[in-house]
Design an enzyme around this catalytic site. Structure first.
Site, short mmCIF file in Angstrom:
data_model
loop_
_atom_site.label_atom_id
_atom_site.label_comp_id
_atom_site.label_asym_id
_atom_site.label_seq_id
_atom_site.Cartn_x
_atom_site.Cartn_y
_atom_site.Cartn_z
N GLU A 1 0.83 -1.21 0.00
CA GLU A 1 0.00 0.00 0.00
C GLU A 1 0.86 1.25 0.00
O GLU A 1 0.59 2.22 -0.74
CB GLU A 1 -0.92 0.01 1.23
CG GLU A 1 -1.87 -1.18 1.30
CD GLU A 1 -1.31 -2.32 2.14
OE1 GLU A 1 -2.10 -2.98 2.82
OE2 GLU A 1 -0.07 -2.54 2.08
N CYS B 1 -2.31 -3.12 7.55
CA CYS B 1 -1.90 -3.27 8.94
C CYS B 1 -2.13 -1.97 9.70
O CYS B 1 -2.18 -0.88 9.12
CB CYS B 1 -0.43 -3.69 9.02
SG CYS B 1 0.74 -2.45 8.45
N TRP C 1 15.74 -40.17 -14.32
CA TRP C 1 14.75 -39.25 -13.73
C TRP C 1 13.39 -39.90 -13.77
O TRP C 1 13.05 -40.58 -14.75
CB TRP C 1 14.69 -37.93 -14.49
CG TRP C 1 15.97 -37.15 -14.41
CD1 TRP C 1 16.92 -37.05 -15.38
CD2 TRP C 1 16.44 -36.35 -13.32
NE1 TRP C 1 17.96 -36.24 -14.97
CE2 TRP C 1 17.68 -35.80 -13.70
CE3 TRP C 1 15.93 -36.07 -12.06
CZ2 TRP C 1 18.42 -34.98 -12.86
CZ3 TRP C 1 16.66 -35.25 -11.24
CH2 TRP C 1 17.87 -34.71 -11.64
N ARG D 1 10.34 -24.26 -6.12
CA ARG D 1 11.42 -23.86 -5.20
C ARG D 1 11.59 -22.34 -5.16
O ARG D 1 11.88 -21.76 -4.12
CB ARG D 1 12.74 -24.51 -5.61
CG ARG D 1 12.84 -25.99 -5.34
CD ARG D 1 14.17 -26.54 -5.80
NE ARG D 1 14.25 -27.98 -5.67
CZ ARG D 1 15.24 -28.72 -6.16
NH1 ARG D 1 16.24 -28.13 -6.82
NH2 ARG D 1 15.25 -30.03 -6.00
N THR E 1 18.15 -39.13 1.27
CA THR E 1 18.09 -38.48 -0.04
C THR E 1 19.37 -37.68 -0.31
O THR E 1 19.90 -37.69 -1.42
CB THR E 1 16.87 -37.54 -0.11
OG1 THR E 1 15.69 -38.33 0.00
CG2 THR E 1 16.84 -36.77 -1.41
N LEU F 1 19.60 -28.68 -4.49
CA LEU F 1 18.36 -28.03 -4.02
C LEU F 1 18.32 -26.55 -4.37
O LEU F 1 17.86 -25.71 -3.59
CB LEU F 1 18.18 -28.22 -2.51
CG LEU F 1 18.06 -29.67 -2.01
CD1 LEU F 1 17.79 -29.70 -0.51
CD2 LEU F 1 16.98 -30.44 -2.76
N THR G 1 20.07 -36.73 11.86
CA THR G 1 19.97 -36.82 13.32
C THR G 1 21.31 -37.00 14.00
O THR G 1 21.60 -36.35 15.02
CB THR G 1 19.04 -37.98 13.71
OG1 THR G 1 17.78 -37.82 13.04
CG2 THR G 1 18.79 -37.99 15.21
N GLU H 1 10.92 -32.45 0.17
CA GLU H 1 11.18 -33.15 -1.10
C GLU H 1 11.69 -34.57 -0.92
O GLU H 1 12.19 -35.16 -1.86
CB GLU H 1 12.18 -32.35 -1.95
CG GLU H 1 11.61 -31.08 -2.54
CD GLU H 1 12.40 -30.58 -3.74
OE1 GLU H 1 13.30 -31.30 -4.22
OE2 GLU H 1 12.11 -29.47 -4.21
N ALA I 1 11.35 -41.21 1.25
CA ALA I 1 10.17 -41.95 1.69
C ALA I 1 9.99 -41.92 3.21
O ALA I 1 8.87 -41.80 3.70
CB ALA I 1 10.27 -43.40 1.21
#
Length: 394
Positions: free
Chosen positions: A58, A81, A176, A190, A202, A210, A227, A298, A301
């Protein structure tokens, strides 16, 4: 000769939505907002939200309009706001400019706003018309609504699978699954999110960068869950030349000596431990406190399964390729299925798009976090930290 009718509010709000779309992925922790100043049925100024700490849409439009804003109409895709953040309240700028009417698309669910902007304008004698193309305006800022009402980023789970639902072959090969058109779409996604996340499996198997490989694109923050800090620091996530930082998320009690000297763009982020590894609620709260409003998950599994089992997926975007990988391929989510089809996870608001030979299926996960407490919600655990870092609009 019949005089030509002036354009209606919907037409101008569509133009404001186009303006807002220019900022998607670049305004966190603020929403992406578009604004127009209209005088005599003609657009005299446009604006969209700039990156954090800069003027809101604005204010940008009013500054461009200058003296032409006095007595004119202002169109904004989100309620202005009415509180001081990194920038002054937008309502203050609107009143100082002498705007006659304000047309608003979405309500602002931020507890710091939530109707206060509209109320102040009306008390000052400005006519306010609400809910102009509200559904479209809400959709554009859907991820931000999740962030502001739940205190965590909106989570989109994205994957490419074969017709029989496999992410990869039995050997783990996934290059792919989908074709060039689908991969280009994924890079565009992305470009519109704040962060993208993968698991250690992965990262180890695919060594992804990425990044957003599109002209004019920007890379999101990269997040990898590891982890026990078992990954090699030589992976592209940790050694690449992207200007975007990488968050190496772990729950290890101590840092191995080999990780004491990392590239400046790599940050080790310790979270609490939870079922299966890093605590996902703790991670999402920490990402929200950093102003990350939209997280793209992304893979792989096991990570998909953990987010789904925890009820932390708001929407799915699955590219289905015309291929078969067989029963021993890697599934979309490594989790046990329901006994009854009636208990299967379900999508709502499904959208189907053709991408070359592939098909993109998108939808909100029924019962997902984005559907809980959307309107009139109060800050929950973790949200106060996010709000404290959220400038101006909230």
């Amino acid at each position: 000769m019949t005089a030509r009718a002036r354009p209606g509010p919907e037409r101008f709000m569509k133009l404001a939505l186009r303006e807002a779309a220019r900022g998607v992925g670049r305004t966190a922790p603020n929403p992406s907002v578009g604004a127009l100043v209209v005088r005599g049925g003609r657009v005299v100024a446009r604006g969209h939200t700039a990156p954090r700490g800069a003027p809101h849409a604005e204010v940008v439009a009013l500054q461009v309009a200058g003296a032409l804003a006095r007595g004119a109409d202002l169109y904004t895709t989100l309620e202005p706001c009415d509180h001081q953040g990194r920038t002054p309240p937008c309502t203050q700028a609107i009143l100082a400019a002498g705007v006659r009417r304000v047309f608003v698309g979405s309500h602002d669910p931020n507890p710091l706003v939530d109707g206060r902007g509209v109320a102040r304008l009306r008390r000052a004698g400005v006519e306010v018309v609400r809910d102009v193309l509200r559904a479209e305006c809400d959709a554009l800022n859907g991820p931000w609504f999740t962030f502001i009402t739940t205190g965590r980023p909106h989570v989109t789970l994205k994957a490419a699978v074969t017709l029989d639902g496999r992410l990869a072959t039995r050997t783990g090969d996934a290059r792919w699954v989908s074709g060039p058109a689908a991969r280009a779409w994924a890079h565009g996604l992305r470009d519109r999110v704040d962060a993208v996340l993968v698991g250690a499996g992965t990262a180890r198997a695919d060594d992804p960068a990425l990044t957003t490989r599109l002209p004019g694109g920007r890379d999101p923050v990269r997040v990898v869950l590891d982890t026990t800090l078992a990954l090699s620091p030589r992976l592209r996530l940790f050694t690449g030349r992207s200007p975007a930082p990488t968050l190496w998320v772990h729950a290890a009690p101590a840092l191995p000596p080999r990780l004491l000297r990392l590239a400046p763009a790599v940050e080790l982020l310790r979270c609490r431990r939870g079922p299966g590894g890093v605590s996902l609620p703790d991670l999402l709260a920490r990402l929200a406190a950093r102003g990350i409003t939209h997280l793209l998950v992304e893979g792989g599994a096991e990570i998909h399964a953990r987010f789904l089992a925890a009820g932390l997926v708001d929407e799915l975007a699955v590219v289905v390729a015309p291929k078969l990988a067989g029963a021993d391929g890697v599934p979309l989510a490594a989790m046990p299925g329901p006994a009854l089809m009636a208990d299967a996870l379900t999508l709502s608001g499904v959208r189907v798009t053709r991408l070359g030979d592939d098909v993109l299926v998108q939808g909100a996960l029924v019962g997902g976090g984005a559907r809980r407490g959307r309107r009139g919600a109060r800050p929950g655990p973790g949200q106060k930290a996010a709000l404290a870092k959220t400038p101006g609009r909230g």
